[in-house]
Design a protein around this motif. Sequence first.
Motif, PDB file in Angstrom:
ATOM      1  N   ALA A 132      13.233   5.867  -1.057  1.00  0.00           N
ATOM      2  CA  ALA A 132      13.488   5.712   0.456  1.00  0.00           C
ATOM      3  C   ALA A 132      11.826   5.877   1.185  1.00  0.00           C
ATOM      4  CB  ALA A 132      14.512   6.024   1.724  1.00  0.00           C
ATOM      5  N   ALA A 133      11.254   6.820   1.316  1.00  0.00           N
ATOM      6  CA  ALA A 133      10.283   7.323   0.984  1.00  0.00           C
ATOM      7  C   ALA A 133       9.115   6.025   0.371  1.00  0.00           C
ATOM      8  CB  ALA A 133       9.243   8.663   0.566  1.00  0.00           C
ATOM      9  N   ARG A 134       9.536   5.969  -0.947  1.00  0.00           N
ATOM     10  CA  ARG A 134       8.388   4.980  -1.445  1.00  0.00           C
ATOM     11  C   ARG A 134       8.720   3.739  -1.438  1.00  0.00           C
ATOM     12  NH1 ARG A 134      10.138   6.355  -6.798  1.00  0.00           N
ATOM     13  NH2 ARG A 134      12.448   4.914  -6.798  1.00  0.00           N
ATOM     14  N   ALA A 135      10.082   3.280  -1.136  1.00  0.00           N
ATOM     15  CA  ALA A 135      10.371   2.168  -0.177  1.00  0.00           C
ATOM     16  C   ALA A 135       9.575   1.434   1.131  1.00  0.00           C
ATOM     17  CB  ALA A 135      12.009   2.120   0.126  1.00  0.00           C
ATOM     18  N   ARG A 136       9.595   2.957   1.663  1.00  0.00           N
ATOM     19  CA  ARG A 136       8.741   2.728   3.055  1.00  0.00           C
ATOM     20  C   ARG A 136       6.953   2.496   2.479  1.00  0.00           C
ATOM     21  NH1 ARG A 136      12.070   6.993   5.331  1.00  0.00           N
ATOM     22  NH2 ARG A 136      10.796   8.741   3.782  1.00  0.00           N
ATOM     23  N   GLY A 137       6.564   3.329   1.481  1.00  0.00           N
ATOM     24  CA  GLY A 137       5.533   3.426   0.862  1.00  0.00           C
ATOM     25  C   GLY A 137       4.870   1.666   0.586  1.00  0.00           C
ATOM     26  N   ASP A 138       6.373   0.940  -0.450  1.00  0.00           N
ATOM     27  CA  ASP A 138       6.203  -0.040  -0.534  1.00  0.00           C
ATOM     28  C   ASP A 138       5.925  -1.147   0.536  1.00  0.00           C
ATOM     29  OD1 ASP A 138       5.817   1.053  -3.346  1.00  0.00           O
ATOM     30  OD2 ASP A 138       7.569   0.324  -3.852  1.00  0.00           O
ATOM     31  N   GLY A 184       5.517  -1.019   3.538  1.00  0.00           N
ATOM     32  CA  GLY A 184       4.171  -0.779   4.368  1.00  0.00           C
ATOM     33  C   GLY A 184       2.791  -1.822   3.866  1.00  0.00           C
ATOM     34  N   ALA A 185       3.088  -1.526   1.611  1.00  0.00           N
ATOM     35  CA  ALA A 185       2.379  -2.308   1.046  1.00  0.00           C
ATOM     36  C   ALA A 185       2.411  -3.453   1.132  1.00  0.00           C
ATOM     37  CB  ALA A 185       2.526  -1.490   0.457  1.00  0.00           C
ATOM     38  N   LEU A 186       3.369  -3.577   1.410  1.00  0.00           N
ATOM     39  CA  LEU A 186       3.860  -5.404   1.387  1.00  0.00           C
ATOM     40  C   LEU A 186       3.519  -6.087   2.825  1.00  0.00           C
ATOM     41  CD1 LEU A 186       5.193  -7.725   0.008  1.00  0.00           C
ATOM     42  CD2 LEU A 186       7.147  -6.598   0.667  1.00  0.00           C
ATOM     43  N   VAL A 187       3.882  -5.110   3.552  1.00  0.00           N
ATOM     44  CA  VAL A 187       3.653  -5.986   5.393  1.00  0.00           C
ATOM     45  C   VAL A 187       2.682  -6.228   4.947  1.00  0.00           C
ATOM     46  CG1 VAL A 187       4.129  -5.481   7.026  1.00  0.00           C
ATOM     47  CG2 VAL A 187       6.072  -4.791   6.615  1.00  0.00           C
ATOM     48  N   GLY A 188       1.605  -4.882   4.805  1.00  0.00           N
ATOM     49  CA  GLY A 188       0.115  -4.979   4.803  1.00  0.00           C
ATOM     50  C   GLY A 188      -0.545  -6.200   4.184  1.00  0.00           C
ATOM     51  N   LEU A 189       0.078  -6.855   2.754  1.00  0.00           N
ATOM     52  CA  LEU A 189      -0.370  -7.648   1.928  1.00  0.00           C
ATOM     53  C   LEU A 189      -0.375  -8.800   2.682  1.00  0.00           C
ATOM     54  CD1 LEU A 189      -1.339  -8.860  -0.883  1.00  0.00           C
ATOM     55  CD2 LEU A 189       1.121  -8.603  -1.617  1.00  0.00           C
ATOM     56  N   ILE A 190       1.390  -8.760   2.718  1.00  0.00           N
ATOM     57  CA  ILE A 190       1.968 -10.093   3.793  1.00  0.00           C
ATOM     58  C   ILE A 190       1.030 -10.484   5.290  1.00  0.00           C
ATOM     59  CG2 ILE A 190       3.887 -10.903   4.735  1.00  0.00           C
ATOM     60  CD1 ILE A 190       5.283  -9.893   3.267  1.00  0.00           C
ATOM     61  N   GLU A 191       0.567  -9.411   5.573  1.00  0.00           N
ATOM     62  CA  GLU A 191      -0.444  -9.341   6.880  1.00  0.00           C
ATOM     63  C   GLU A 191      -1.939 -10.275   6.682  1.00  0.00           C
ATOM     64  OE1 GLU A 191      -1.499  -9.162  10.911  1.00  0.00           O
ATOM     65  OE2 GLU A 191       0.285  -9.524  10.079  1.00  0.00           O
ATOM     66  N   ALA A 192      -2.205  -9.391   5.548  1.00  0.00           N
ATOM     67  CA  ALA A 192      -3.565 -10.327   4.793  1.00  0.00           C
ATOM     68  C   ALA A 192      -3.601 -11.423   3.923  1.00  0.00           C
ATOM     69  CB  ALA A 192      -4.438  -8.706   3.621  1.00  0.00           C
ATOM     70  N   ALA A 193      -2.778 -11.450   3.746  1.00  0.00           N
ATOM     71  CA  ALA A 193      -1.986 -13.232   3.188  1.00  0.00           C
ATOM     72  C   ALA A 193      -3.094 -14.342   3.533  1.00  0.00           C
ATOM     73  CB  ALA A 193      -0.706 -13.332   2.706  1.00  0.00           C
ATOM     74  N   PRO A 194      -3.767 -14.980   3.418  1.00  0.00           N
ATOM     75  CA  PRO A 194      -4.723 -16.172   3.655  1.00  0.00           C
ATOM     76  C   PRO A 194      -3.680 -17.276   3.843  1.00  0.00           C
ATOM     77  CG  PRO A 194      -4.461 -16.029   1.387  1.00  0.00           C
ATOM     78  CD  PRO A 194      -4.045 -14.695   1.448  1.00  0.00           C
ATOM     79  N   MET A 195      -2.236 -17.479   3.967  1.00  0.00           N
ATOM     80  CA  MET A 195      -1.731 -18.231   3.669  1.00  0.00           C
ATOM     81  C   MET A 195      -0.876 -18.253   4.915  1.00  0.00           C
ATOM     82  SD  MET A 195       1.370 -17.805   0.128  1.00  0.00           S
ATOM     83  CE  MET A 195      -0.379 -18.021  -0.934  1.00  0.00           C
ATOM     84  N   PRO A 196       0.575 -18.803   5.969  1.00  0.00           N
ATOM     85  CA  PRO A 196       0.679 -18.901   6.869  1.00  0.00           C
ATOM     86  C   PRO A 196       2.265 -18.245   5.756  1.00  0.00           C
ATOM     87  CG  PRO A 196      -0.486 -20.578   7.405  1.00  0.00           C
ATOM     88  CD  PRO A 196      -0.632 -20.253   5.687  1.00  0.00           C
TER      89      PRO A 196
END
Length: 774
Positions: free
Chosen positions: A169-175, A177-189
């Motif tokens: 769960a901790a790893r999933a939360r980290g992943d 978070g990283a995925l959310v950050g990646l999606i947020e920083a993605a140049p495509m909508p």
Amino acid sequence: MEFSPTAMIGIGLLLAVWTAAAAWMMIAASTKARKAEGSKKAARRMARMIDEAPAIPLMIRTDGRIEGSDRLAGWLGLDKLPEYLSELDGGAGKGLSKGQLTELTELVRKAQKTAAPFRMALTPPGSQRSLALRGVLADPQVSPGGAALVWVFDFSESESELSRLREEAARARGDFGALVGLIEAAPMPMWFRGRDTQLKLVNKAYVDAVGAANADAAVEKQAELIEAVDGLTAAQIAGQAADKNLPIERVVSTTIDGQRRAMRVSDLPLGSEGVAGYAVDIEEMEELGRQFRAFRDAQRSILDQLSIGVGQFDGERKLVFANQPFRRIFGLNSGAVAQNLEFERLLSNARENGKTPEVRDFPEWRAEHTAWFASDETQEEAWPLSDGTHLRVVAQPMPDGGLVMIAEDRTEQLALSATRDTLLRTRTATFDSLFEALAVFAPDGHLQLWNRSFAGTWGLDPELLDAHPAAPELLEAIAPNLEQPKQAKSIGEVIRAATLDRKEQAGRILLYDGRTLEFAGIPLPDGNGLLTVLDVTANEQAEAALRERNKALEAADEVKTRFLSNMSYEFRTPLTSIGGFAELLEAGIAGDLSDQGREYVQAILESVSRLTEQVENVLDLSQSEAGLLPLAKERIDMMPFVTDVVRARETSINAGELTLDLRGSKASGKIEADPRQLGRAIGQLLDNAIAATPKNGKILVDVSKPKGVAQIVISDSGAGMTKQELARALDGQGDEKRQGLGIPLSRQLIEAHGGTLEIQSQKNAGTSAIIRLP
């Protein structure tokens, strides 16, 4: 002792009741026994189930005594379960620790007093077992007096699983978070929709694309990035993807920052969670695609205009493009490209149509040419066909595994090359056969071509010309052969003018041996200069002889002019004297004359008049031929002038009993002419017509001006003349009716006025004289 029936019945009833009671008691006893046995079995089964259960009950009474299973003692690391709760602390790493026991004791007391349930998790010292305790106030039927019932669970495996799950769960939360950050920083909508297809989550690119303040505002307003297409909104298409549980991908156009952009939109169903989506901006790719298609279409349009055949094959060796010359050369129909004709099939069809060279093993030849697709180098071949056509075929492999095949019909070029060679040989033969000496100089002054006469004309060594010398070297060799060696510079100037200045220039030079050469420089269309040399020595000699002869002719002409002047005086003076004396005799100055004398005098006067006229004609003809005839031109009316000339011959016409038809009007206009000389010309022709026309004949005189040219026609109905007779008359050798110099003199006088005289005559059909004056 005898019983009465009634007694017997009573006794029977009593025995029956007793028997029934005994049977009931036996059945009841049997039922109780079965129930007792069932209860024992149930108790044993319950005890066994409790022993096998994942939880072990522990009864804790108010006085601290405990009741439980030996399994629990094993879980706590004890040999057996103690009698009191306080004895669970076995020491030496067994039982519970003091802290754990104190905490459990407090929780138990609280539950006994307040009936409040409790939970507790512990790990006995020195053990890897994890125990979970759940305590409640025991039911009075289980243990009256306020005892506490504690269920002990062994969740060691669950604890490991929980630990693992916690880590995951901790790893999933980290992943996440990283995925959310990646999606947020993605140049495509990117976005996420719930099961109701409503927006739940969007990234920053989506927010910027829809122009929202932030992600929450975009979700709250349900701001859609993609416009409705064919009446279907983006949410409806996402619902279709969720219903079919299949991803949907499409290319649509949308407006971003005021610009229409092409987007590839994907909706990905996520099971029961909802639908995720993202949009990739492919506007640049689409623009590149459009540019590529436009470039390809333009390229193919250009190729269609070429006279060289071009065919394109893809990586599968199928024909994808062929311009019109290519189809014409190989005899392909218009549907060959649409049918994706294979390369091998094209060669086979070309062979059937006679469009390939004749080879012994065609399959091997075709396989060799199919290997062009795997080659890294450009292939070029010459294909001579059976019908006389010569093809130049070039195969260019493409990076995508395809092939560009270029076919050029070289038949005409080869024919032109052969023609060119023939022309060159013809030119060389022509050069060598000319009397002129010819040489061609390049723009840099070097000698390129020459004929055999060139070296001999200038007295040069042929070996010098074989070295293609420059103009200065050639002039240096020519200079000693000139009468004046310095004049060689003029030849160089002519060569320079023809090659560099592109001007024609000529000159003449005298050689040491007395020959005269005339040379000229002519610029050629190819940038070279032609030097042509002609030996004019004979011409010079002939010209000198002609000059001498011309001087002699000029002197003779002067003598002739003087002769005509003298003869005019010498002829007219005696005739004037004879005529004057005859007139005096006729007037009776010398006395009266007899009739015969008068006839003689009249004959003398007529002869003088005729001789005077002939002398005038001879002199005028001679002066006209010599170009010395004087003309005093003036403006005269054609019709009155001709009428006067005709009336002067009225006596002769009447004497010949002729009919005169004079036609014309004032429309004939006026001309510039010498009245005396023109009147003599017309009179001479009219006199010939009168003399040649028999009695009762007809003479026609017509004056007109057709097409702005004055015209006088004099025709008669006389005997006419043959062609030979007409030729003699034009030369002044006419018959008795057309004697003398009348016709030649008339022609000379008319031509002196710039006009023409045409005589038309036919034997036994009369003669016509046509005068045309400007």
